[in-house]
Design a protein around this motif. Structure first.
Motif, PDB file in Angstrom:
ATOM      1  N   ARG A 157     -27.192 -68.536 -37.693  1.00  0.00           N
ATOM      2  CA  ARG A 157     -28.289 -69.219 -38.410  1.00  0.00           C
ATOM      3  C   ARG A 157     -29.267 -69.789 -37.382  1.00  0.00           C
ATOM      4  O   ARG A 157     -28.840 -70.336 -36.354  1.00  0.00           O
ATOM      5  CB  ARG A 157     -27.718 -70.320 -39.318  1.00  0.00           C
ATOM      6  CG  ARG A 157     -26.902 -71.342 -38.570  1.00  0.00           C
ATOM      7  CD  ARG A 157     -26.239 -72.360 -39.501  1.00  0.00           C
ATOM      8  NE  ARG A 157     -25.294 -73.176 -38.738  1.00  0.00           N
ATOM      9  CZ  ARG A 157     -25.626 -74.241 -38.034  1.00  0.00           C
ATOM     10  NH1 ARG A 157     -26.882 -74.633 -37.971  1.00  0.00           N
ATOM     11  NH2 ARG A 157     -24.716 -74.912 -37.359  1.00  0.00           N
ATOM     12  N   SER A 178     -29.355 -73.447 -35.666  1.00  0.00           N
ATOM     13  CA  SER A 178     -28.457 -73.821 -34.558  1.00  0.00           C
ATOM     14  C   SER A 178     -29.183 -73.612 -33.233  1.00  0.00           C
ATOM     15  O   SER A 178     -29.693 -72.527 -32.964  1.00  0.00           O
ATOM     16  CB  SER A 178     -27.211 -72.923 -34.592  1.00  0.00           C
ATOM     17  OG  SER A 178     -26.669 -72.782 -33.287  1.00  0.00           O
ATOM     18  N   ASN A 214     -27.851 -73.410 -30.404  1.00  0.00           N
ATOM     19  CA  ASN A 214     -27.098 -72.430 -29.599  1.00  0.00           C
ATOM     20  C   ASN A 214     -27.570 -71.013 -29.930  1.00  0.00           C
ATOM     21  O   ASN A 214     -27.635 -70.151 -29.038  1.00  0.00           O
ATOM     22  CB  ASN A 214     -25.596 -72.551 -29.880  1.00  0.00           C
ATOM     23  CG  ASN A 214     -25.015 -73.841 -29.327  1.00  0.00           C
ATOM     24  OD1 ASN A 214     -25.336 -74.242 -28.224  1.00  0.00           O
ATOM     25  ND2 ASN A 214     -24.179 -74.515 -30.117  1.00  0.00           N
ATOM     26  N   ARG A 273     -31.254 -70.516 -28.525  1.00  0.00           N
ATOM     27  CA  ARG A 273     -31.435 -70.203 -27.088  1.00  0.00           C
ATOM     28  C   ARG A 273     -31.226 -68.708 -26.817  1.00  0.00           C
ATOM     29  O   ARG A 273     -31.831 -68.152 -25.901  1.00  0.00           O
ATOM     30  CB  ARG A 273     -30.530 -71.083 -26.224  1.00  0.00           C
ATOM     31  CG  ARG A 273     -29.099 -70.695 -26.082  1.00  0.00           C
ATOM     32  CD  ARG A 273     -28.425 -71.548 -24.994  1.00  0.00           C
ATOM     33  NE  ARG A 273     -28.684 -72.946 -25.221  1.00  0.00           N
ATOM     34  CZ  ARG A 273     -27.746 -73.883 -25.460  1.00  0.00           C
ATOM     35  NH1 ARG A 273     -26.481 -73.548 -25.457  1.00  0.00           N
ATOM     36  NH2 ARG A 273     -28.076 -75.122 -25.677  1.00  0.00           N
ATOM     37  N   GLY A 292     -23.182 -68.167 -40.706  1.00  0.00           N
ATOM     38  CA  GLY A 292     -22.754 -69.551 -40.488  1.00  0.00           C
ATOM     39  C   GLY A 292     -23.535 -70.487 -41.389  1.00  0.00           C
ATOM     40  O   GLY A 292     -24.490 -70.087 -42.055  1.00  0.00           O
ATOM     41  N   GLY A 293     -23.112 -71.757 -41.439  1.00  0.00           N
ATOM     42  CA  GLY A 293     -23.747 -72.724 -42.326  1.00  0.00           C
ATOM     43  C   GLY A 293     -23.696 -72.215 -43.759  1.00  0.00           C
ATOM     44  O   GLY A 293     -22.695 -71.618 -44.190  1.00  0.00           O
ATOM     45  N   LEU A 295     -18.432 -66.323 -41.358  1.00  0.00           N
ATOM     46  CA  LEU A 295     -17.781 -66.436 -40.047  1.00  0.00           C
ATOM     47  C   LEU A 295     -16.268 -66.239 -40.115  1.00  0.00           C
ATOM     48  O   LEU A 295     -15.618 -66.140 -39.083  1.00  0.00           O
ATOM     49  CB  LEU A 295     -18.082 -67.801 -39.400  1.00  0.00           C
ATOM     50  CG  LEU A 295     -19.552 -68.203 -39.285  1.00  0.00           C
ATOM     51  CD1 LEU A 295     -19.701 -69.447 -38.419  1.00  0.00           C
ATOM     52  CD2 LEU A 295     -20.384 -67.061 -38.735  1.00  0.00           C
ATOM     53  N   ARG A 329     -17.402 -68.541 -34.634  1.00  0.00           N
ATOM     54  CA  ARG A 329     -18.585 -69.367 -34.357  1.00  0.00           C
ATOM     55  C   ARG A 329     -19.773 -68.471 -34.002  1.00  0.00           C
ATOM     56  O   ARG A 329     -19.599 -67.350 -33.517  1.00  0.00           O
ATOM     57  CB  ARG A 329     -18.317 -70.307 -33.168  1.00  0.00           C
ATOM     58  CG  ARG A 329     -17.375 -71.464 -33.495  1.00  0.00           C
ATOM     59  CD  ARG A 329     -18.148 -72.535 -34.249  1.00  0.00           C
ATOM     60  NE  ARG A 329     -17.384 -73.746 -34.498  1.00  0.00           N
ATOM     61  CZ  ARG A 329     -16.662 -73.975 -35.601  1.00  0.00           C
ATOM     62  NH1 ARG A 329     -16.569 -73.055 -36.529  1.00  0.00           N
ATOM     63  NH2 ARG A 329     -16.029 -75.128 -35.770  1.00  0.00           N
ATOM     64  N   VAL A 330     -20.957 -69.008 -34.223  1.00  0.00           N
ATOM     65  CA  VAL A 330     -22.184 -68.323 -33.806  1.00  0.00           C
ATOM     66  C   VAL A 330     -22.806 -69.104 -32.657  1.00  0.00           C
ATOM     67  O   VAL A 330     -22.572 -70.320 -32.533  1.00  0.00           O
ATOM     68  CB  VAL A 330     -23.185 -68.226 -34.994  1.00  0.00           C
ATOM     69  CG1 VAL A 330     -22.700 -67.232 -36.002  1.00  0.00           C
ATOM     70  CG2 VAL A 330     -23.485 -69.585 -35.635  1.00  0.00           C
ATOM     71  N   PRO A 331     -23.566 -68.389 -31.807  1.00  0.00           N
ATOM     72  CA  PRO A 331     -24.053 -67.017 -31.883  1.00  0.00           C
ATOM     73  C   PRO A 331     -23.040 -65.991 -31.382  1.00  0.00           C
ATOM     74  O   PRO A 331     -22.181 -66.300 -30.564  1.00  0.00           O
ATOM     75  CB  PRO A 331     -25.266 -67.043 -30.951  1.00  0.00           C
ATOM     76  CG  PRO A 331     -24.899 -68.048 -29.899  1.00  0.00           C
ATOM     77  CD  PRO A 331     -24.151 -69.114 -30.637  1.00  0.00           C
ATOM     78  N   GLU A 374     -20.329 -67.176 -27.154  1.00  0.00           N
ATOM     79  CA  GLU A 374     -20.695 -68.343 -26.317  1.00  0.00           C
ATOM     80  C   GLU A 374     -22.144 -68.145 -25.868  1.00  0.00           C
ATOM     81  O   GLU A 374     -22.454 -67.199 -25.117  1.00  0.00           O
ATOM     82  CB  GLU A 374     -19.790 -68.529 -25.088  1.00  0.00           C
ATOM     83  CG  GLU A 374     -18.544 -69.351 -25.334  1.00  0.00           C
ATOM     84  CD  GLU A 374     -18.793 -70.810 -25.730  1.00  0.00           C
ATOM     85  OE1 GLU A 374     -19.774 -71.423 -25.241  1.00  0.00           O
ATOM     86  OE2 GLU A 374     -18.018 -71.331 -26.533  1.00  0.00           O
ATOM     87  N   SER A 375     -22.994 -69.080 -26.281  1.00  0.00           N
ATOM     88  CA  SER A 375     -24.434 -68.873 -26.087  1.00  0.00           C
ATOM     89  C   SER A 375     -24.819 -68.702 -24.619  1.00  0.00           C
ATOM     90  O   SER A 375     -25.647 -67.846 -24.295  1.00  0.00           O
ATOM     91  CB  SER A 375     -25.227 -70.019 -26.723  1.00  0.00           C
ATOM     92  OG  SER A 375     -24.828 -71.267 -26.217  1.00  0.00           O
ATOM     93  N   TYR A 423     -22.191 -78.154 -42.180  1.00  0.00           N
ATOM     94  CA  TYR A 423     -22.887 -77.135 -41.401  1.00  0.00           C
ATOM     95  C   TYR A 423     -23.971 -76.506 -42.264  1.00  0.00           C
ATOM     96  O   TYR A 423     -25.002 -76.157 -41.840  1.00  0.00           O
ATOM     97  CB  TYR A 423     -21.912 -76.045 -40.911  1.00  0.00           C
ATOM     98  CG  TYR A 423     -21.281 -76.358 -39.573  1.00  0.00           C
ATOM     99  CD1 TYR A 423     -22.063 -76.585 -38.449  1.00  0.00           C
ATOM    100  CD2 TYR A 423     -19.897 -76.410 -39.436  1.00  0.00           C
ATOM    101  CE1 TYR A 423     -21.485 -76.860 -37.214  1.00  0.00           C
ATOM    102  CE2 TYR A 423     -19.311 -76.675 -38.205  1.00  0.00           C
ATOM    103  CZ  TYR A 423     -20.101 -76.904 -37.109  1.00  0.00           C
ATOM    104  OH  TYR A 423     -19.524 -77.172 -35.885  1.00  0.00           O
TER     105      TYR A 423
END
Ligand SMILES: N[C@@H](CCC(=O)N[C@@H](CS)C(=O)NCC(=O)O)C(=O)O
Length: 218
Positions: free
Chosen positions: A11, A14, A16, A19, A37-38, A43, A56-58, A69-70, A218
């Motif tokens: 989403r 976020s 993360n 970026r 997500g959210g 997810l 988890r995202v992204p 992991e962003s 979230y």
């Protein structure tokens, strides 16, 4: 180079995720962005968990390569597509960039994320002012250190914008605009102004985020 194969899940509320989108746009890459997500959910499906076991995202998929992991995604994109721009070829220069990226993840963001949730995402009647004030003091201390470092440099890894600026840079917009009275150190503000001139920053980071205000879900 077939770049149309890049897909990002997450989403865009976020930072993360933002970026990663910022990095993709800096590199002028073509990609598909799928909200996840959210309120979008998705997810906990077997397909998503096969890509990121943490749910988890992204998450980024580039052909057969999947990265979660962003900051790992930012590094992957910089290494693969940004050799002339975002990536440092020299191990010594890259170590400097890595230092700031890891500092951002483990120190600055660790305190900022808790401040953001304690202040911005918590309904005002439920806020713990003592917790907020301690976290604000920690964030301000981090930004003072950054300010001293930026007194003699335009960007975190030296004279040029690079991947080093993306993790900490993606926190600035929320930190300075979430409505909390914060110190505004001049060198950090000058760096923030330089980042704000970048079209990819304007598009992906300088976004309204008031849908998150007072929302603990979230
Ligand atoms: N350190 C991880 C954090 C991943 C994370 O916690 N992502 C959050 C969004 S910021 C998430 O997936 N939350 C569940 C959701 O949005 O439903 C990274 O930088 O990628």
């Amino acid at each position: 180079m077939d770049v149309s194969k890049i897909t990002v899940w997450g989403r865009d509320t976020s930072y993360n995720v933002q970026r990663v989108l910022w990095t993709l746009d800096e590199l002028s890459l073509v990609y598909e962005h799928r909200n996840a997500g959210g309120s979008f959910g998705g997810l906990d499906t077997p397909e998503f968990l096969a890509m990121n076991p943490h749910g988890r995202v992204p998450v980024l998929r580039d052909g057969d390569t999947v990265v979660w992991e962003s900051n790992a995604i930012v590094r992957y994109l910089a290494a693969h597509y940004g050799s002339a721009t975002l990536w440092q070829e020299s191990a010594a220069e890259r170590a400097l960039a890595d230092g700031w990226m890891d500092w951002s993840a483990t120190t600055l963001q660790a305190d900022f994320i808790r401040l953001f949730w304690s202040y911005y995402r918590t309904p005002s009647a439920q806020r713990d002012e003592k917790v907020i004030s301690n976290l604000l003091a920690s964030c301000q201390k981090h930004f003072r250190v950054l300010d001293g470092y930026l007194a003699t440099r335009n960007y975190l890894a030296g004279a040029q914008f690079s991947m080093a600026d993306i993790p900490a840079g993606s926190i600035l917009h929320r930190y300075f605009t979430m409505g909390l009275e914060v110190e505004r150190p001049s060198n950090v503000l000058a760096w923030y102004a330089r980042l704000q001139e970048r079209p990819a920053f304007q598009k992906q980071i300088a976004q309204v985020f008031d849908a998150l205000f007072g929302r603990l879900a979230y």
